[in-house]
Design a protein around this motif. Structure first.
Motif, PDB file in Angstrom:
ATOM      1  N   MET A 101       0.823  -1.209   0.000  1.00 31.41           N
ATOM      2  CA  MET A 101       0.000   0.000   0.000  1.00 31.41           C
ATOM      3  C   MET A 101       0.860   1.263   0.000  1.00 31.41           C
ATOM      4  O   MET A 101       0.496   2.282  -0.565  1.00 31.41           O
ATOM      5  CB  MET A 101      -0.924   0.025   1.237  1.00 31.41           C
ATOM      6  N   ALA A 102       2.006   1.194   0.676  1.00 34.68           N
ATOM      7  CA  ALA A 102       2.848   2.382   0.769  1.00 34.68           C
ATOM      8  C   ALA A 102       3.576   2.669  -0.534  1.00 34.68           C
ATOM      9  O   ALA A 102       3.962   3.805  -0.789  1.00 34.68           O
ATOM     10  CB  ALA A 102       3.850   2.223   1.919  1.00 34.68           C
ATOM     11  N   LEU A 105       1.438   3.172  -5.406  1.00 31.65           N
ATOM     12  CA  LEU A 105       1.131   4.374  -6.189  1.00 31.65           C
ATOM     13  C   LEU A 105       2.359   4.879  -6.921  1.00 31.65           C
ATOM     14  O   LEU A 105       2.331   5.153  -8.120  1.00 31.65           O
ATOM     15  CB  LEU A 105       0.599   5.484  -5.277  1.00 31.65           C
ATOM     16  N   ASN A 106       3.465   5.020  -6.180  1.00 34.04           N
ATOM     17  CA  ASN A 106       4.675   5.531  -6.815  1.00 34.04           C
ATOM     18  C   ASN A 106       5.210   4.566  -7.858  1.00 34.04           C
ATOM     19  O   ASN A 106       5.708   4.980  -8.903  1.00 34.04           O
ATOM     20  CB  ASN A 106       5.745   5.821  -5.763  1.00 34.04           C
ATOM     21  N   ALA A 124      -8.073   5.641  -1.129  1.00 34.17           N
ATOM     22  CA  ALA A 124      -6.653   5.888  -0.898  1.00 34.17           C
ATOM     23  C   ALA A 124      -5.775   5.207  -1.946  1.00 34.17           C
ATOM     24  O   ALA A 124      -4.766   5.771  -2.350  1.00 34.17           O
ATOM     25  CB  ALA A 124      -6.260   5.419   0.504  1.00 34.17           C
ATOM     26  N   THR A 125      -6.170   4.023  -2.414  1.00 31.95           N
ATOM     27  CA  THR A 125      -5.312   3.328  -3.374  1.00 31.95           C
ATOM     28  C   THR A 125      -5.953   3.274  -4.762  1.00 31.95           C
ATOM     29  O   THR A 125      -5.487   3.943  -5.688  1.00 31.95           O
ATOM     30  CB  THR A 125      -4.984   1.914  -2.877  1.00 31.95           C
ATOM     31  N   ALA A 128      -6.978   6.687  -6.112  1.00 27.49           N
ATOM     32  CA  ALA A 128      -5.830   7.494  -6.528  1.00 27.49           C
ATOM     33  C   ALA A 128      -5.244   6.972  -7.836  1.00 27.49           C
ATOM     34  O   ALA A 128      -4.860   7.756  -8.715  1.00 27.49           O
ATOM     35  CB  ALA A 128      -4.772   7.492  -5.427  1.00 27.49           C
ATOM     36  N   SER A 131      -7.682   8.009 -10.658  1.00 33.11           N
ATOM     37  CA  SER A 131      -7.687   9.450 -10.936  1.00 33.11           C
ATOM     38  C   SER A 131      -6.385   9.889 -11.594  1.00 33.11           C
ATOM     39  O   SER A 131      -6.363  10.869 -12.326  1.00 33.11           O
ATOM     40  CB  SER A 131      -7.959  10.252  -9.668  1.00 33.11           C
ATOM     41  N   ALA A 132      -5.309   9.153 -11.362  1.00 31.68           N
ATOM     42  CA  ALA A 132      -4.043   9.500 -12.008  1.00 31.68           C
ATOM     43  C   ALA A 132      -3.922   8.874 -13.396  1.00 31.68           C
ATOM     44  O   ALA A 132      -2.899   9.030 -14.059  1.00 31.68           O
ATOM     45  CB  ALA A 132      -2.877   9.050 -11.133  1.00 31.68           C
ATOM     46  N   LEU A 134      -3.636   5.727 -14.242  1.00 33.16           N
ATOM     47  CA  LEU A 134      -2.583   4.717 -14.300  1.00 33.16           C
ATOM     48  C   LEU A 134      -3.107   3.310 -14.591  1.00 33.16           C
ATOM     49  O   LEU A 134      -2.327   2.394 -14.778  1.00 33.16           O
ATOM     50  CB  LEU A 134      -1.810   4.701 -12.976  1.00 33.16           C
ATOM     51  N   ASP A 414     -10.567   8.520   3.006  1.00 36.08           N
ATOM     52  CA  ASP A 414      -9.179   8.088   3.212  1.00 36.08           C
ATOM     53  C   ASP A 414      -8.746   8.155   4.680  1.00 36.08           C
ATOM     54  O   ASP A 414      -7.740   7.583   5.050  1.00 36.08           O
ATOM     55  CB  ASP A 414      -8.218   8.860   2.297  1.00 36.08           C
TER      56      ASP A 414
ATOM     57  N   ILE B  51       1.209  11.721  -6.540  1.00 39.36           N
ATOM     58  CA  ILE B  51       1.292  11.345  -7.953  1.00 39.36           C
ATOM     59  C   ILE B  51       0.850  12.484  -8.865  1.00 39.36           C
ATOM     60  O   ILE B  51       1.627  13.011  -9.636  1.00 39.36           O
ATOM     61  CB  ILE B  51       0.366  10.169  -8.305  1.00 39.36           C
ATOM     62  N   THR B  52      -0.418  12.823  -8.777  1.00 45.22           N
ATOM     63  CA  THR B  52      -0.972  13.766  -9.735  1.00 45.22           C
ATOM     64  C   THR B  52      -0.542  15.194  -9.386  1.00 45.22           C
ATOM     65  O   THR B  52       0.130  15.419  -8.386  1.00 45.22           O
ATOM     66  CB  THR B  52      -2.504  13.674  -9.759  1.00 45.22           C
ATOM     67  N   PHE B 263       1.814   7.748   3.679  1.00 48.07           N
ATOM     68  CA  PHE B 263       1.785   6.441   3.022  1.00 48.07           C
ATOM     69  C   PHE B 263       0.428   5.751   3.043  1.00 48.07           C
ATOM     70  O   PHE B 263       0.210   4.802   2.318  1.00 48.07           O
ATOM     71  CB  PHE B 263       2.825   5.516   3.652  1.00 48.07           C
ATOM     72  N   VAL B 264      -0.480   6.194   3.911  1.00 49.89           N
ATOM     73  CA  VAL B 264      -1.776   5.537   3.972  1.00 49.89           C
ATOM     74  C   VAL B 264      -2.843   6.388   3.293  1.00 49.89           C
ATOM     75  O   VAL B 264      -3.548   5.928   2.409  1.00 49.89           O
ATOM     76  CB  VAL B 264      -2.178   5.224   5.432  1.00 49.89           C
ATOM     77  N   THR B 265      -2.944   7.651   3.703  1.00 51.82           N
ATOM     78  CA  THR B 265      -3.992   8.490   3.124  1.00 51.82           C
ATOM     79  C   THR B 265      -3.468   9.364   1.986  1.00 51.82           C
ATOM     80  O   THR B 265      -4.240  10.056   1.342  1.00 51.82           O
ATOM     81  CB  THR B 265      -4.635   9.377   4.198  1.00 51.82           C
ATOM     82  N   HIS B 266      -2.155   9.348   1.759  1.00 49.97           N
ATOM     83  CA  HIS B 266      -1.547  10.070   0.637  1.00 49.97           C
ATOM     84  C   HIS B 266      -1.835  11.572   0.654  1.00 49.97           C
ATOM     85  O   HIS B 266      -2.194  12.147  -0.367  1.00 49.97           O
ATOM     86  CB  HIS B 266      -1.976   9.453  -0.699  1.00 49.97           C
TER      87      HIS B 266
END
Lengths: 451, 301
Positions: A101-102, A105-106, A124-125, A128, A131-132, A134, A414, B51-52, B263-266
């Motif tokens: 999870m950490a 995204l990256n 949160a995952t 995101a 929306s990006a 990906l 989130d 990210i965005t 890292f959890v809620t970004h």
């Protein structure tokens, strides 16, 4: 000023200036917009991917990220995949859930993103990632592999609007083959000794807990040091008192939805009543759920409310049984499919990635999944007798055919995990009231959705 | 103010070439320390999911953090941890030192090594071991019940009243060895004739401790306090692996929120804002510690 000092000040000033220059002083994240749809539309599929389609890629390595809980399943599946699509080598990396999870995204945003990864339902995952831009939408894969029909109404947990702003509607962005649900584990021997049937209504359950207490047993074994387990136990009561559809609508962010309704207050008070009446194992906030499950499997207590994944620990079907939520609420309780599998919008081996996710989620693979004691959403023959596994299959079918899973409360926003779980610990310990908690929860939701 | 050296003729000429030797280390420092710190400050001015594209929000994140009751409650917990991580280990270690400076202890090297072990163990291992000790059915409660104090038995890490001090006790156990080892080496560097002189002058053990041992250990105490206070303020691993901030919010610390937001809620901007705040708090705490433990005779340093 002492010359050495002055030099020191100058040095720090120069260093700060240089560091700022290095940092580049541009807005983090830039303003890159990913155009993903153009590439993926050419790869639309209408039937399960064939070896010929994938062969066109030539020798290919498919990079996959997965939760470490998938390892047993993947070790059975990957050889079958590589045999069916011989030009592809799967390079899989397992991560612990927190690590996944950490970093997912990256990783998905980087230039060498994995072709296939697992994400997690909720804002949160998955939100995101969508929306990006990906992720590649998987509507065609879900249709081609008969996945959508197997998932039924619960497909909404995998749907997002293409801008990631709406959850529970739009395209399918992930697919997950197994059903993970909260239910009641019970000790058959002790239940029989107490002269009780398996409780199927909230009133039955209340009576059984009280009878267990009167007989000197620990009625309900709970370990809540992870903060989430009490929330899962609550879902059984909340599912019995509030319509499942209302809860799901609130979790997926339907306009005007609210959690602050009297029946939810009743549910929280009901659980707090169990604690106050000594029906829950003492010291639960300082006990890990794994330890609690192990203690229950070792013969302590009469009931354990938890996810069907604890069947790995509570495995002996001759002594233990598992049943879905309560009849009052059409067997609704917290639950969802497992971590969804996604295909990267940037993949240069899209067709191989689709074949992989399709195979993971196909009806043919359901028996492989069942062989590692996980509950497939596709129909499958009951497992070996003597194990608790057939109970899990029955419970899953019962829930999916009736009220369906409630999803997880913490998907709602989130920050909901902390708001909900910390607040629930406070209410159960008598530090605050259910009405305060409902207000905190709804405030969190409103803040998130008006942002 | 220091008087100017009379032998120095006005402004000293600088040999600037010597500073070239600092360039490699300084470049390293710049890229790996200063730049990330300043970048955090910069990111704290944005709302960003990692990210965005980000949105400039100015000091909004910092204002939100500074007005958040949950963050200040976490800072309060950190201050309690300073007592457990720094004050208690220092006092305990000094008492031990007072004793061993007076008596000859057999096998001191062994005790020193044994007491230092907690500090070098992985904190995850430490946390898991103590989770077991503090558990409802764990050894601590077994001892309490064994001596007839069963009424005090509880899940120490799961009780709103005892979770914070229980996590603190773990810190005391870890940090005591560090303080002790530092002080023992300091004690060995105090000239023996000072103790001898004190004893000839008729000083008792208490007087000797305050007149010789304590002043002689000033440097070590300063180092130990700075290390331990910093550890208390940036405490994350032990909290995360024992209580995850619970029950409720009774053991939250700022680092917990930094991890959660990043890292959890970004919410990377907000995480950076908390990190900036924590950095400032640590700088202030270290500065205060250095000032309070300064040698009054050494003058302006």
């Amino acid at each position: 000023m002492h010359p050495q000092r002055r030099f020191g000040v100058m040095a720090i000033g120069a260093a700060a200036a240089a560091a700022l220059a290095l940092a580049g002083c541009s807005a983090p994240g830039g303003s890159s917009e990913t155009a993903s749809d153009s590439a993926s539309t050419s790869d639309q599929i209408t039937a399960p991917v064939t070896a010929d389609q994938v062969a066109g890629l030539g020798d290919t390595t498919l990079s996959v990220w997965a939760d470490q809980g998938e390892q047993d399943f993947m070790e059975a599946l990957i050889p079958a995949y590589e045999a069916k699509y011989p030009n592809v080598t799967v390079d899989i990396q397992y991560k612990s859930f927190n690590d996944l999870m950490a970093t997912v995204l990256n990783a998905m945003n980087s230039s060498d993103a994995p072709d296939v990864t697992q994400g997690n339902q909720g804002w949160a995952t998955d939100g995101a990632l969508v929306s990006a831009g990906l992720l590649r939408p998987l509507d065609d894969v879900a249709a081609a592999y008969d996945y959508e029909s197997a998932a039924g109404d619960s497909i909404t947990q995998l749907q997002w609007s293409s801008d990631g702003a709406q959850f529970g509607t739009g395209s399918i962005y992930g697919m997950s083959p197994d059903n993970q649900m909260v239910g009641i584990f019970y000790n058959k021997t002790k239940l029989a000794a107490l002269g009780l049937d398996v409780p199927r209504t909230l009133a039955d359950l209340d009576a059984a807990l009280k009878a267990a207490k009167a007989a000197g047993e620990t009625p309900l074994v709970l370990g809540n040091s992870d903060k989430a387990s009490a929330m899962q136990a609550l879902s059984l009561i909340q599912g019995a008192l509030t319509p499942a559809a209302d809860t799901r609508a609130w979790i997926t962010g339907a306009e005007g939805a609210t959690f602050d309704v009297p029946s939810n207050g009743e549910a929280i008070d009901h659980l707090a009543g169990w604690v106050a009446d000594g029906l829950v194992s003492p010291g639960y906030d300082g006990t890990s759920p794994d330890d609690a499950a192990a203690a229950f499997a070792g013969g302590e207590g009469v009931f354990f409310i938890g996810g069907n994944w604890y069947a790995g620990t509570i495995a002996d079907g001759s002594q233990f049984g598992f049943t879905a939520g309560l009849k009052d609420g059409d067997y609704a309780s917290s639950g969802s499919f497992g971590l969804p599998w996604h295909v990267s919008a940037k993949s240069d081996a899209t067709i191989a990635a689709l074949a992989f996710v399709g195979m993971v989620n196909s009806a043919d693979t359901a028996s492989t999944l069942a062989s590692v004691n996980r509950v497939p959403i596709h129909a499958v023959d009951a497992g070996q007798p003597g194990s608790i596994f057939p109970d899990l299959l029955t419970a899953s079918a019962e829930q999916l055919d009736n009220g369906g899973p409630l999803y997880w409360y913490d998907w709602a926003t989130d920050t909901m995990f902390d708001t909900f779980t910390s607040g629930l610990q406070s209410v159960l310990a008598g530090q605050s009231s259910s009405s305060e908690l409902l207000k905190q929860i709804q405030d969190d939701w409103t803040t998130f959705h008006t942002k | 103010m220091r008087t100017v050296n009379p032998h120095r003729p006005g402004r000293r000429r600088y040999d600037w070439g010597a500073y070239l030797y600092l360039v490699p280390a300084f470049a390293f420092y710049l890229v790996f320390l200063l730049r990330p710190v300043l970048e955090s400050v910069w990111i704290s001015l944005f709302e960003w999911n990692g990210i965005t594209a980000s949105t400039w929000v100015g000091t909004q994140n910092l204002v939100d953090v500074l007005t958040s009751t949950e963050i200040w409650r976490a800072v309060g917990h950190s201050l309690v941890f300073i007592v457990f991580y720094a004050v208690i280990p220092t006092v305990l270690a000094l008492v031990f030192i007072g004793v061993i400076s007076r008596f000859r202890v057999r096998g001191l090297a062994f005790f020193r090594a044994a007491l230092f072990v907690p500090y070098i163990l992985s904190t995850v291992v430490v946390a898991i071991a103590w989770r077991w000790i503090f558990a409802e059915g764990g050894p601590l409660n077994a001892v309490l019940r064994g001596v007839g104090l069963g009424g005090f038995a509880r899940a120490w890490l799961g009780d709103f009243d005892t979770a914070l001090p229980s996590v603190g006790v773990i810190g005391t156990w870890v940090m005591f060895g560090l303080a002790f080892v530092l002080f023992v080496s300091g004690l060995q560097s105090i000239p023996g004739d000072l103790f001898e002189a004190a004893r000839i002058d008729g000083a008792g053990p208490v007087r000797e401790f305050f007149a010789v041992t304590l002043p002689g250990l000033r440097g070590e105490i300063q180092v130990a306090l700075v290390l331990m206070i910093t550890a208390a303020l940036r405490n994350f691993d032990i909290v995360w692996n024992t209580t995850s901030g619970g029950p409720g919010t009774s053991t939250t610390v700022p680092s917990y929120y930094i991890y959660r937001e990043a890292f959890v809620t970004h919410h990377v901007g907000r995480a950076s804002a908390i990190a900036v705040m924590l950095t400032v708090i640590i700088f202030v705490a270290v500065g205060l510690t250095m000032r309070l433990t300064r040698d009054p005779e050494a003058g302006d340093r």
